[in-house]
Design a protein around this motif. Structure first.
Motif, PDB file in Angstrom:
ATOM      1  N   LEU A  73      24.926 -54.493  -4.660  1.00 33.42           N
ATOM      2  CA  LEU A  73      24.613 -53.383  -3.761  1.00 33.42           C
ATOM      3  C   LEU A  73      25.884 -53.031  -3.008  1.00 33.42           C
ATOM      4  N   ALA A  74      26.533 -51.951  -3.429  1.00 38.58           N
ATOM      5  CA  ALA A  74      27.850 -51.595  -2.885  1.00 38.58           C
ATOM      6  C   ALA A  74      27.831 -50.263  -2.164  1.00 38.58           C
ATOM      7  N   THR A  75      26.678 -49.826  -1.715  1.00 38.73           N
ATOM      8  CA  THR A  75      26.585 -48.643  -0.869  1.00 38.73           C
ATOM      9  C   THR A  75      26.783 -49.053   0.584  1.00 38.73           C
ATOM     10  N   GLY A  76      26.711 -48.080   1.498  1.00 39.15           N
ATOM     11  CA  GLY A  76      26.754 -48.402   2.915  1.00 39.15           C
ATOM     12  C   GLY A  76      25.466 -49.062   3.363  1.00 39.15           C
ATOM     13  N   ALA A  77      25.468 -49.535   4.601  1.00 39.10           N
ATOM     14  CA  ALA A  77      24.311 -50.268   5.115  1.00 39.10           C
ATOM     15  C   ALA A  77      23.079 -49.385   5.279  1.00 39.10           C
ATOM     16  N   SER A  78      23.281 -48.096   5.514  1.00 41.81           N
ATOM     17  CA  SER A  78      22.133 -47.195   5.672  1.00 41.81           C
ATOM     18  C   SER A  78      21.317 -47.189   4.386  1.00 41.81           C
ATOM     19  N   GLY A  79      20.058 -47.473   4.470  1.00 40.85           N
ATOM     20  CA  GLY A  79      19.190 -47.449   3.302  1.00 40.85           C
ATOM     21  C   GLY A  79      19.232 -48.696   2.447  1.00 40.85           C
ATOM     22  N   ARG A  80      19.984 -49.728   2.866  1.00 42.30           N
ATOM     23  CA  ARG A  80      20.103 -50.908   2.006  1.00 42.30           C
ATOM     24  C   ARG A  80      18.787 -51.649   1.851  1.00 42.30           C
ATOM     25  N   LEU A  81      17.960 -51.672   2.883  1.00 41.83           N
ATOM     26  CA  LEU A  81      16.689 -52.384   2.765  1.00 41.83           C
ATOM     27  C   LEU A  81      15.839 -51.776   1.655  1.00 41.83           C
ATOM     28  N   ASP A  82      15.787 -50.454   1.583  1.00 41.96           N
ATOM     29  CA  ASP A  82      15.016 -49.799   0.519  1.00 41.96           C
ATOM     30  C   ASP A  82      15.604 -50.102  -0.849  1.00 41.96           C
ATOM     31  N   LEU A  83      16.941 -50.116  -0.953  1.00 43.89           N
ATOM     32  CA  LEU A  83      17.570 -50.452  -2.229  1.00 43.89           C
ATOM     33  C   LEU A  83      17.237 -51.886  -2.629  1.00 43.89           C
ATOM     34  N   LEU A  84      17.313 -52.805  -1.695  1.00 42.80           N
ATOM     35  CA  LEU A  84      16.991 -54.192  -1.998  1.00 42.80           C
ATOM     36  C   LEU A  84      15.541 -54.313  -2.445  1.00 42.80           C
ATOM     37  N   ARG A  85      14.648 -53.622  -1.777  1.00 42.56           N
ATOM     38  CA  ARG A  85      13.239 -53.675  -2.170  1.00 42.56           C
ATOM     39  C   ARG A  85      13.063 -53.195  -3.608  1.00 42.56           C
ATOM     40  N   ARG A  86      13.718 -52.101  -3.969  1.00 43.11           N
ATOM     41  CA  ARG A  86      13.606 -51.572  -5.323  1.00 43.11           C
ATOM     42  C   ARG A  86      14.205 -52.531  -6.351  1.00 43.11           C
ATOM     43  N   VAL A  87      15.314 -53.149  -6.019  1.00 43.52           N
ATOM     44  CA  VAL A  87      15.948 -54.118  -6.919  1.00 43.52           C
ATOM     45  C   VAL A  87      15.011 -55.301  -7.168  1.00 43.52           C
ATOM     46  N   LEU A  88      14.412 -55.816  -6.107  1.00 47.23           N
ATOM     47  CA  LEU A  88      13.504 -56.951  -6.250  1.00 47.23           C
ATOM     48  C   LEU A  88      12.240 -56.548  -7.009  1.00 47.23           C
ATOM     49  N   GLU A  89      11.736 -55.354  -6.766  1.00 49.48           N
ATOM     50  CA  GLU A  89      10.563 -54.875  -7.497  1.00 49.48           C
ATOM     51  C   GLU A  89      10.853 -54.722  -8.990  1.00 49.48           C
ATOM     52  N   ALA A  90      12.136 -54.469  -9.321  1.00 49.42           N
ATOM     53  CA  ALA A  90      12.533 -54.341 -10.724  1.00 49.42           C
ATOM     54  C   ALA A  90      12.705 -55.694 -11.410  1.00 49.42           C
ATOM     55  N   GLY A  91      12.516 -56.780 -10.656  1.00 50.16           N
ATOM     56  CA  GLY A  91      12.583 -58.110 -11.238  1.00 50.16           C
ATOM     57  C   GLY A  91      13.941 -58.787 -11.163  1.00 50.16           C
ATOM     58  N   ILE A  92      14.893 -58.184 -10.474  1.00 48.36           N
ATOM     59  CA  ILE A  92      16.236 -58.765 -10.353  1.00 48.36           C
ATOM     60  C   ILE A  92      16.216 -59.819  -9.250  1.00 48.36           C
ATOM     61  N   ARG A  93      16.761 -60.997  -9.548  1.00 47.78           N
ATOM     62  CA  ARG A  93      16.690 -62.110  -8.605  1.00 47.78           C
ATOM     63  C   ARG A  93      18.060 -62.635  -8.172  1.00 47.78           C
ATOM     64  N   THR A  94      19.127 -62.104  -8.740  1.00 53.26           N
ATOM     65  CA  THR A  94      20.491 -62.474  -8.356  1.00 53.26           C
ATOM     66  C   THR A  94      21.170 -61.226  -7.811  1.00 53.26           C
ATOM     67  N   VAL A  95      21.529 -61.255  -6.518  1.00 58.10           N
ATOM     68  CA  VAL A  95      22.016 -60.040  -5.853  1.00 58.10           C
ATOM     69  C   VAL A  95      23.224 -60.370  -4.979  1.00 58.10           C
ATOM     70  N   LEU A  96      24.267 -59.553  -5.116  1.00 62.38           N
ATOM     71  CA  LEU A  96      25.435 -59.585  -4.231  1.00 62.38           C
ATOM     72  C   LEU A  96      25.438 -58.286  -3.443  1.00 62.38           C
ATOM     73  N   ALA A  97      25.514 -58.368  -2.115  1.00 65.68           N
ATOM     74  CA  ALA A  97      25.432 -57.173  -1.271  1.00 65.68           C
ATOM     75  C   ALA A  97      26.661 -57.062  -0.386  1.00 65.68           C
ATOM     76  N   GLU A  98      27.149 -55.836  -0.243  1.00 69.41           N
ATOM     77  CA  GLU A  98      28.269 -55.579   0.661  1.00 69.41           C
ATOM     78  C   GLU A  98      27.823 -55.740   2.110  1.00 69.41           C
ATOM     79  N   LYS A  99      28.776 -56.046   2.958  1.00 68.13           N
ATOM     80  CA  LYS A  99      28.538 -56.059   4.389  1.00 68.13           C
ATOM     81  C   LYS A  99      28.981 -54.685   4.941  1.00 68.13           C
ATOM     82  N   VAL A 100      28.502 -54.283   6.108  1.00 70.67           N
ATOM     83  CA  VAL A 100      27.513 -54.929   6.937  1.00 70.67           C
ATOM     84  C   VAL A 100      26.184 -54.872   6.189  1.00 70.67           C
ATOM     85  N   LEU A 101      25.424 -55.961   6.187  1.00 74.79           N
ATOM     86  CA  LEU A 101      24.233 -56.010   5.345  1.00 74.79           C
ATOM     87  C   LEU A 101      23.178 -55.009   5.783  1.00 74.79           C
ATOM     88  N   PHE A 102      22.814 -55.036   7.061  1.00 73.82           N
ATOM     89  CA  PHE A 102      21.765 -54.164   7.587  1.00 73.82           C
ATOM     90  C   PHE A 102      22.166 -53.709   8.984  1.00 73.82           C
TER      91      PHE A 102
END
Length: 313
Positions: A73-102
């Motif tokens: 997840l290499a976008t800005g922090a705005s909207g990251r929670l929704d992106l993470l939710r979609r990633v997890l709903e897609a079955g992905i379980r290994t995630v690297l996220a840029e900071k600031v996280l939220f």
């Protein structure tokens, strides 16, 4: 490994370069809607040795995210929670996220719960934990009182202060118990998002063992950080732009050796998938990020609430 990269701007395109080191048989899909960013990302990708062995394609808006083993997840922090939710709903379980996280404590707390519910391993890209000299320094700071003073130029305290707060947690083996911020005025425009801000200033913290941290980002120059460390075993001056000076055994001499994002992504994902990553997962990083967001909110607005959005990325 099948990797989904979301966001191919300045940092995302560097992560894309790092994915050229994925093992044979891997594939990469990139979600980036801006044509100019896609063009730069593709150019940077083609500069990397071995890129021809890893097929890359750019997703269209609306394509599904199923079938991937890992995501960045290499976008800005705005909207990251929704992106993470979609990633997890897609079955992905290994995630690297840029900071600031939220941008809020409430969003971070929800992310911890979402990841735990599906046993996903979500890690923050705070790579100071991978610097060899800092790994060696941890041998003499872990669980002990020490002081860490960081002096840097105008390099975005809002965005980058978390690197050194997380380093403080890593060196001490525990999160801080108090964080305070003193932010310089006037505030600066944020180069990534005009709705957000950036700033210089001071961030201080302490932990339960008596360790102390002071970070100062100063306006007027863009000098890389210099870390001054005092431990029960000696002192060290660690300059990101030069050699290490220290009377601690085994610490002096080598340069800072900061791993580049364009060389790290494949290894970082492999470490996360193999349960060998030094990076903090969401639960480990929660308290440090909570205290940082609260300190920034109070310095910016005079108040804090868990649902208050801190205007940084």
């Amino acid at each position: 490994m099948r990797v989904l990269l979301i966001g191919a701007g300045e940092m995302g395109s560097r992560h894309l370069q790092g994915l050229a080191a994925l093992p044979a048989g891997s594939t990469v899909a990139v979600l980036e809607l801006r044509a100019a960013a896609r063009a730069v990302a593709l150019q940077r990708w083609q500069q990397m040795p071995g890129h021809d062995a890893v097929p890359v394609r750019f997703l269209e808006d609306g394509e599904g995210w199923g079938g991937f083993d890992a995501a960045i997840l290499a976008t800005g922090a705005s909207g990251r929670l929704d992106l993470l939710r979609r990633v997890l709903e897609a079955g992905i379980r290994t995630v690297l996220a840029e900071k600031v996280l939220f941008q809020s404590v409430a969003a971070y707390r929800e992310a911890v719960l979402l990841a735990a519910a599906v046993q996903a391993d979500v890690r923050a890209h705070v790579p100071l934990r991978s610097v060899p000299v800092l790994q060696r320094l941890r041998d003499v700071t872990l669980g002990k009182p020490f002081t860490l003073t960081v002096e840097a130029g105008d390099r975005g305290l809002g965005c980058n202060g978390i690197h050194f707060l997380d380093l403080f947690q890593y060196l001490g083996g525990q999160p801080p118990v108090a964080v305070a911020a003193d932010i310089d005025r006037p505030l600066q425009a944020n180069r990534r998002d005009p709705a957000l801000v950036e700033f210089t200033g001071t961030l201080t913290a302490g932990n339960a063992e008596g360790a102390r941290l002071a970070i100062r980002f100063s306006p007027g120059h863009e000098r890389l950080a210099v870390l001054n460390v005092e431990t029960p075993d000696g002192r060290a001056i660690i300059d990101q732009a030069g050699p290490v000076e220290s009377d601690i055994d085994g610490l002096a001499g080598p340069g800072f050796e900061m791993p580049m994002a364009s060389r790290m992504a494949a290894g970082m994902l492999a470490d996360i998938a193999g349960a060998a990553s030094p990076l903090p997962d969401l639960a480990e990083g929660f308290e440090t990020n909570r205290l940082m967001l609260a300190a920034y909110n109070r310095a910016l607005t005079g108040r804090h609430a868990d649902d208050l959005v801190c205007p940084i990325t």
